[in-house]
Write an enzyme that holds these catalytic residues in place. Structure first.
Site, PDB file in Angstrom:
ATOM      1  CE  LYS A 148      -6.186   2.575   4.037  1.00  0.00           C
ATOM      2  NZ  LYS A 148      -6.012   3.196   5.356  1.00  0.00           N
ATOM      3  CB  THR A 149       1.790   0.918   1.721  1.00  0.00           C
ATOM      4  OG1 THR A 149       2.057   2.318   1.762  1.00  0.00           O
ATOM      5  CG2 THR A 149       3.035   0.175   1.260  1.00  0.00           C
ATOM      6  CE1 TYR A 198      -4.152  -2.885  11.920  1.00  0.00           C
ATOM      7  CE2 TYR A 198      -6.403  -3.133  11.097  1.00  0.00           C
ATOM      8  CZ  TYR A 198      -5.461  -3.317  12.099  1.00  0.00           C
ATOM      9  OH  TYR A 198      -5.831  -3.914  13.271  1.00  0.00           O
ATOM     10  CG  ASP A 199      -1.410   3.901   7.609  1.00  0.00           C
ATOM     11  OD1 ASP A 199      -2.510   4.371   7.258  1.00  0.00           O
ATOM     12  OD2 ASP A 199      -0.803   4.263   8.631  1.00  0.00           O
ATOM     13  CB  THR A 200       1.435  -1.392   5.437  1.00  0.00           C
ATOM     14  OG1 THR A 200       2.081  -0.117   5.444  1.00  0.00           O
ATOM     15  CG2 THR A 200       2.222  -2.354   4.557  1.00  0.00           C
TER      16      THR A 200
END
Lengths: 241, 241
Positions: free
Chosen positions: A51-52, A18-20
């Site tokens: 990551k955000t 996952y990025d966020t």
């Protein structure tokens, strides 16, 4: 990297997918002044992997500045534009989602955290910590002057709730056509270190009951909080729910 | 008899068919300081025919003594034991219907009318107009001392509603096992000569919302008001509903 070795391999695998990443604050990332076990390591890993990160909270008593100070005290790397309290989200909803007119005003049943956010977004407001509303002196409807520019009532946790505030809010919601009824959150209770108290959602209940209608909720679990994050954070990718 | 000639024959026929007559007060028998058209003549006819008369009202702000003075001012023949406000009915419910122990106490969110009735019935109470509850000073749960003798919370219209009162009531309702949650009435709004304000029912809404449960309502349209009238008035014949 010491961070990685202290984490389970399935945690690392989850992070990679996952990025966020969104985190709750009080009761999630920390309890009172105590960081949640593992929170520091996970956040370090996410930072390392670029990551955000978004921190979300329904606590509208404190502004983002207050939360930034809390993160600093706990030794967590965090930035103002990553923090979304329901106070800030409410102002973003007004200013950026529904484009609330700068000529209009919001009547506020809330504490200073929300007022600070409204000021920062250039939204005019009435009520809140105003001493003429924070009073137990009798409210005389005959003496009340309706401000026709009030186009929204925004309620949240307010330990200075008064019948004057409820009465004024009720006048705006019933007499100013189209006046919006918003709440920062619908939390029924407010758990704290010493027990449980009525929550922010409970304090808007007199208006719900008198009006016979529910308000629009900005905070979790409403998806409006996500709309506000989308509007403000170009880095955040959030799929539509 | 001049009274009879001023009334329609179908009104006279209706009167002949029933022994007990119940009348609403504010907005029913009168509006502000103006008797409702025909009310005086109908009441005179009922007195002349020795009918049983009961006056009922959800207004718990005023005691029966206050109502008796209002009847006198309007020139209506009325007696204390014919007047059932929701304040008085609430005390009758406690003392005579559920036989509330004299050792126990009621935590009150209400104005002085109710306290006067509770005193008259010998029921111990806390809260109400107590200055330590009618305050906007912060409520610290850590400093709160729970009175284990509080076995009921009774709410109604209270223009001095505070977060301290709501918080204390919430503690009693969640921490004192079996503590009863009662409201004098469930009126959503309080219409008056200048407009409409949030009603007594609305002011107990924070507790309903925080607890996730509804209180027992004493006033109209609850049949508990009728139970209280039955208990106190041997002259009244009311069929079971």
């Amino acid at each position: 990297m010491p961070v990685l070795t202290s984490l389970q391999s399935n945690t690392v695998s989850l992070v990679n997918n996952y990025d966020t990443w969104m985190f709750d604050c009080d009761g999630g990332s920390w309890h009172d002044d105590q960081l949640t076990d593992g929170a520091f390591d996970v956040l370090c890993l996410l930072r390392h992997q670029k990551k955000t990160i978004v921190f979300v909270t329904n606590n509208a008593m404190k502004s983002r500045r207050h939360y930034k100070a809390k993160f600093d005290k706990l030794g967590i790397e965090a930035y103002m534009d990553e923090i979304y309290g329901s106070a800030y989200a409410s102002t973003v909803y007004l200013s950026s989602v529904i484009k609330f007119s700068k000529e209009k005003k919001v009547y506020v049943i809330r504490m200073s955290g929300l007022e600070e956010e409204l000021k920062d977004e250039g939204i005019q407001y009435l009520g809140g910590t105003d001493s003429s509303d924070c009073t137990l002196a009798p409210f005389f409807l005959a003496d009340f002057v309706l401000d026709e520019d009030v186009a929204a009532v925004l309620c949240g946790y307010d330990s200075n709730i008064t019948y004057t505030k409820l009465s004024k809010a009720f006048q705006y919601l019933t007499r100013n056509l189209g006046c919006q009824f918003l709440v920062t959150n619908e939390d029924t209770t407010y758990p704290n270190a010493y027990g449980v108290l009525p929550g922010g959602g409970a304090l808007s209940a007199p208006l719900r009951y008198a009006l016979g209608k529910d308000p629009l909720c900005i905070g979790k679990p409403s998806t409006i909080m996500l709309d506000c994050i989308r509007v403000k954070s170009s880095r955040v990718y959030l799929p539509n729910l």
